[in-house]
Design a protein around this motif. Structure first.
Motif, PDB file in Angstrom:
ATOM      1  N   THR A  33      -8.921  10.193   0.246  1.00 49.41           N
ATOM      2  CA  THR A  33      -8.695   9.049  -0.638  1.00 49.41           C
ATOM      3  C   THR A  33      -9.802   8.914  -1.662  1.00 49.41           C
ATOM      4  O   THR A  33      -9.545   8.730  -2.860  1.00 49.41           O
ATOM      5  CB  THR A  33      -8.590   7.766   0.192  1.00 49.41           C
ATOM      6  OG1 THR A  33      -7.521   7.894   1.135  1.00 49.41           O
ATOM      7  CG2 THR A  33      -8.315   6.567  -0.695  1.00 49.41           C
ATOM      8  N   ALA A  76      -9.872   9.365  -6.184  1.00 52.25           N
ATOM      9  CA  ALA A  76     -10.284   8.275  -7.071  1.00 52.25           C
ATOM     10  C   ALA A  76     -11.086   8.773  -8.264  1.00 52.25           C
ATOM     11  O   ALA A  76     -11.307   8.021  -9.218  1.00 52.25           O
ATOM     12  CB  ALA A  76     -11.115   7.255  -6.290  1.00 52.25           C
ATOM     13  N   TRP A  91       0.848  -0.444  -7.024  1.00 52.13           N
ATOM     14  CA  TRP A  91       0.462  -0.359  -5.614  1.00 52.13           C
ATOM     15  C   TRP A  91      -0.832  -1.114  -5.393  1.00 52.13           C
ATOM     16  O   TRP A  91      -1.710  -1.134  -6.260  1.00 52.13           O
ATOM     17  CB  TRP A  91       0.285   1.094  -5.195  1.00 52.13           C
ATOM     18  CG  TRP A  91       1.508   1.928  -5.382  1.00 52.13           C
ATOM     19  CD1 TRP A  91       1.810   2.711  -6.452  1.00 52.13           C
ATOM     20  CD2 TRP A  91       2.611   2.041  -4.482  1.00 52.13           C
ATOM     21  NE1 TRP A  91       3.021   3.310  -6.273  1.00 52.13           N
ATOM     22  CE2 TRP A  91       3.549   2.917  -5.068  1.00 52.13           C
ATOM     23  CE3 TRP A  91       2.905   1.476  -3.241  1.00 52.13           C
ATOM     24  CZ2 TRP A  91       4.743   3.251  -4.453  1.00 52.13           C
ATOM     25  CZ3 TRP A  91       4.092   1.814  -2.627  1.00 52.13           C
ATOM     26  CH2 TRP A  91       4.997   2.689  -3.227  1.00 52.13           C
ATOM     27  N   ALA A  98      -2.621   7.472  -8.326  1.00 54.05           N
ATOM     28  CA  ALA A  98      -3.784   6.716  -7.861  1.00 54.05           C
ATOM     29  C   ALA A  98      -4.656   6.226  -9.011  1.00 54.05           C
ATOM     30  O   ALA A  98      -5.332   5.197  -8.886  1.00 54.05           O
ATOM     31  CB  ALA A  98      -4.614   7.578  -6.911  1.00 54.05           C
ATOM     32  N   ARG A 144      -3.126  -0.335  -2.903  1.00 51.75           N
ATOM     33  CA  ARG A 144      -4.071   0.761  -2.742  1.00 51.75           C
ATOM     34  C   ARG A 144      -3.292   2.025  -2.417  1.00 51.75           C
ATOM     35  O   ARG A 144      -2.199   1.970  -1.845  1.00 51.75           O
ATOM     36  CB  ARG A 144      -5.085   0.480  -1.626  1.00 51.75           C
ATOM     37  CG  ARG A 144      -6.089  -0.600  -1.935  1.00 51.75           C
ATOM     38  CD  ARG A 144      -7.296  -0.483  -1.022  1.00 51.75           C
ATOM     39  NE  ARG A 144      -7.996   0.779  -1.205  1.00 51.75           N
ATOM     40  CZ  ARG A 144      -9.038   1.167  -0.463  1.00 51.75           C
ATOM     41  NH1 ARG A 144      -9.470   0.403   0.510  1.00 51.75           N
ATOM     42  NH2 ARG A 144      -9.627   2.327  -0.697  1.00 51.75           N
ATOM     43  N   ALA A 198      -3.140   0.892 -10.522  1.00 47.44           N
ATOM     44  CA  ALA A 198      -2.578   1.704  -9.445  1.00 47.44           C
ATOM     45  C   ALA A 198      -1.060   1.759  -9.504  1.00 47.44           C
ATOM     46  O   ALA A 198      -0.405   2.001  -8.506  1.00 47.44           O
ATOM     47  CB  ALA A 198      -3.045   1.222  -8.068  1.00 47.44           C
ATOM     48  N   ASN A 226       0.836  -1.189   0.000  1.00 43.45           N
ATOM     49  CA  ASN A 226       0.000   0.000   0.000  1.00 43.45           C
ATOM     50  C   ASN A 226       0.878   1.249   0.000  1.00 43.45           C
ATOM     51  O   ASN A 226       2.003   1.239   0.504  1.00 43.45           O
ATOM     52  CB  ASN A 226      -0.908   0.029   1.225  1.00 43.45           C
ATOM     53  CG  ASN A 226      -2.027  -0.984   1.138  1.00 43.45           C
ATOM     54  OD1 ASN A 226      -2.334  -1.509   0.071  1.00 43.45           O
ATOM     55  ND2 ASN A 226      -2.638  -1.284   2.275  1.00 43.45           N
ATOM     56  N   HIS A 250      -3.707   5.485  -0.331  1.00 43.45           N
ATOM     57  CA  HIS A 250      -4.466   6.212   0.689  1.00 43.45           C
ATOM     58  C   HIS A 250      -3.847   7.598   0.841  1.00 43.45           C
ATOM     59  O   HIS A 250      -2.629   7.714   1.049  1.00 43.45           O
ATOM     60  CB  HIS A 250      -4.448   5.484   2.024  1.00 43.45           C
ATOM     61  CG  HIS A 250      -4.970   4.076   1.971  1.00 43.45           C
ATOM     62  ND1 HIS A 250      -6.304   3.777   2.087  1.00 43.45           N
ATOM     63  CD2 HIS A 250      -4.324   2.890   1.788  1.00 43.45           C
ATOM     64  CE1 HIS A 250      -6.471   2.466   1.991  1.00 43.45           C
ATOM     65  NE2 HIS A 250      -5.289   1.908   1.814  1.00 43.45           N
TER      66      HIS A 250
END
Length: 420
Positions: free
Chosen positions: A278, A282, A262, A254, A264, A259, A228, A266
């Motif tokens: 976050t 998106a 990654w 992001a 996720r 990604a 992450n 944050h």
């Protein structure tokens, strides 16, 4: 939209030129418009006619818009280009955005600013006369165009020293940056033809199919998994020029395909309080995403309480987003009002919970920088890597800093300097 009639398209051969310039503005605003669509739009308008403004709008809409998120940008560009002969004054006023308002107003404002920037970047369409500008404004515009820099100079230019046109070009360069990350070695395993770990269960299962005879030994190996990425971005007054550009960079990371390696991403902002943005990052439209994030973070360009905000993150969010070896990016200048002992304690806790803690500090752009401020001195021992984040080149170098397992030479050099 206004009910004023649309100025008729000239009938002296300028229809194709105006539609071409309109398509060029849409492409600069982010729409995928190529020569094929321009030719198709010209033919569609010639076939459908342009006596009615609604028919003309939806004809061009069908030719140029292919995604739902492109509708707002198209609508605002169409309104500015085709409906108001004095559109130049309005476009200049739109280049100063407001981050307050409801969701629909923020979406419209983001689309208007992108449309205005795209239209001002090209020539004025034929048949539309802009209002005469005062002599002082013309002189300022000439000075700004004279300071335009090449791509190489723009990569190393400080964000704080950029003109509005250079900032727009830098944002386009940042949108193409990626942040690769080396994967982590998981404890889970996967079957392979030749691996270091014997898979006895699958070996026995295969031998049963062969009548109990053990042939080839089945093997496994440990899987790779992406970590992450956790970002803590300072949005106080001293960081306003840099935090906006870093948030553009984070939006690109992001929203990269997969990604960018990654698991996720944050993102949190902090000034006097911590805000989770976050879900706003998106969104696919970068202007809409940053407008929503700015409305969510009420402490934009305010004071700084790094220690208190890190305490809130460690208490409320660390266990949710820091599991399984997260990499942390801390973007701040380190100028804090909280007691240095509290800040050092929260930094140590953040460092222990992360796989790698990278501090992006724009103050490193100054030669002779030393950790004399109490907040910087308290934070410095608890970071793995320390880099500057004042230019496009420094953000591009972040990927190389993450890919190496060695410590930061810049951090070690600053730790060796005398304090006080």
């Amino acid at each position: 939209m206004s009910d004023r009639p649309v100025p008729p398209v000239p009938e002296d051969g300028k229809l194709a030129a105006n539609i071409t310039h309109f398509a060029r503005a849409l492409r600069k605003a982010g729409l995928r418009v190529g020569p094929g669509r321009v030719i198709g739009a010209i033919r569609a308008v010639e076939a459908a006619g342009f006596g009615d403004r609604r028919d003309f709008y939806w004809t061009l809409h069908a030719a140029f818009v292919s995604r739902p998120e492109e509708r707002a940008v198209f609508a605002q560009t169409f309104r500015l280009f085709w409906r108001d002969p004095r559109y130049l004054e309005q476009m200049m006023s739109l280049l100063l955005p407001s981050i307050r308002g409801n969701q629909e107003e923020r979406r419209a404002a983001a689309a208007e600013r992108r449309a205005a920037a795209a239209l001002l970047d090209g020539m004025i369409p034929e048949g539309v006369e802009p209002p005469p500008a005062p002599e002082e404004e013309l002189q300022i515009e000439g000075d700004a165009s004279g300071t335009a820099s090449g791509e190489e100079r723009l990569r190393t230019l400080d964000f704080e020293q950029m003109t509005p046109s250079e900032m727009a070009e830098a944002r386009r360069m940042i949108a193409g940056l990626r942040l690769p990350v080396p994967p982590l070695l998981s404890r889970r395993t996967a079957p392979v033809a030749r691996g270091p770990i014997a898979d006895w269960r699958r070996t026995i299962a295969l031998s049963v199919r062969r009548g109990g005879e053990i042939g080839t030994l089945a093997t496994r190996r440990r899987r790779d998994r992406p970590p992450n990425l956790v970002v803590l971005c300072d949005i106080s007054g001293s960081m306003s020029h840099y935090s906006r550009m870093v948030l553009h960079f984070l939006h690109a990371v992001a929203n990269a395909r997969g990604a960018g390696g990654w698991a996720r991403v944050h993102a949190f902002t902090f000034g006097t309080r911590l805000t989770n943005i976050t879900r706003h990052l998106a969104r696919r439209d970068v202007d809409e995403a940053l407008a929503a994030a700015g409305a969510e973070a009420q402490d934009w360009q305010g004071g700084t309480r790094i220690g208190a905000c890190l305490h809130a993150f460690n208490r409320d969010w660390s266990r949710r987003v820091m599991g399984q070896g997260a990499v942390v990016l801390l973007i701040t200048d380190g100028l804090d009002r909280d007691p240095p002992d509290d800040l050092a304690r929260e930094m140590e806790r953040l460092h222990l919970a992360s796989r790698r803690l990278v501090w992006i500090n724009p103050l490193l752009r100054w030669q002779g920088f030393a950790p004399r401020a109490r907040g910087i001195a308290a934070m410095l021992p608890h970071v793995d890597t320390l880099i500057a984040g004042h230019s496009v080149a420094s953000l591009a170098a972040l990927g190389a800093a993450l890919s190496t397992a060695a410590g930061s030479g810049e951090r070690d050099r600053l730790l060796a300097l005398p304090r006080g």
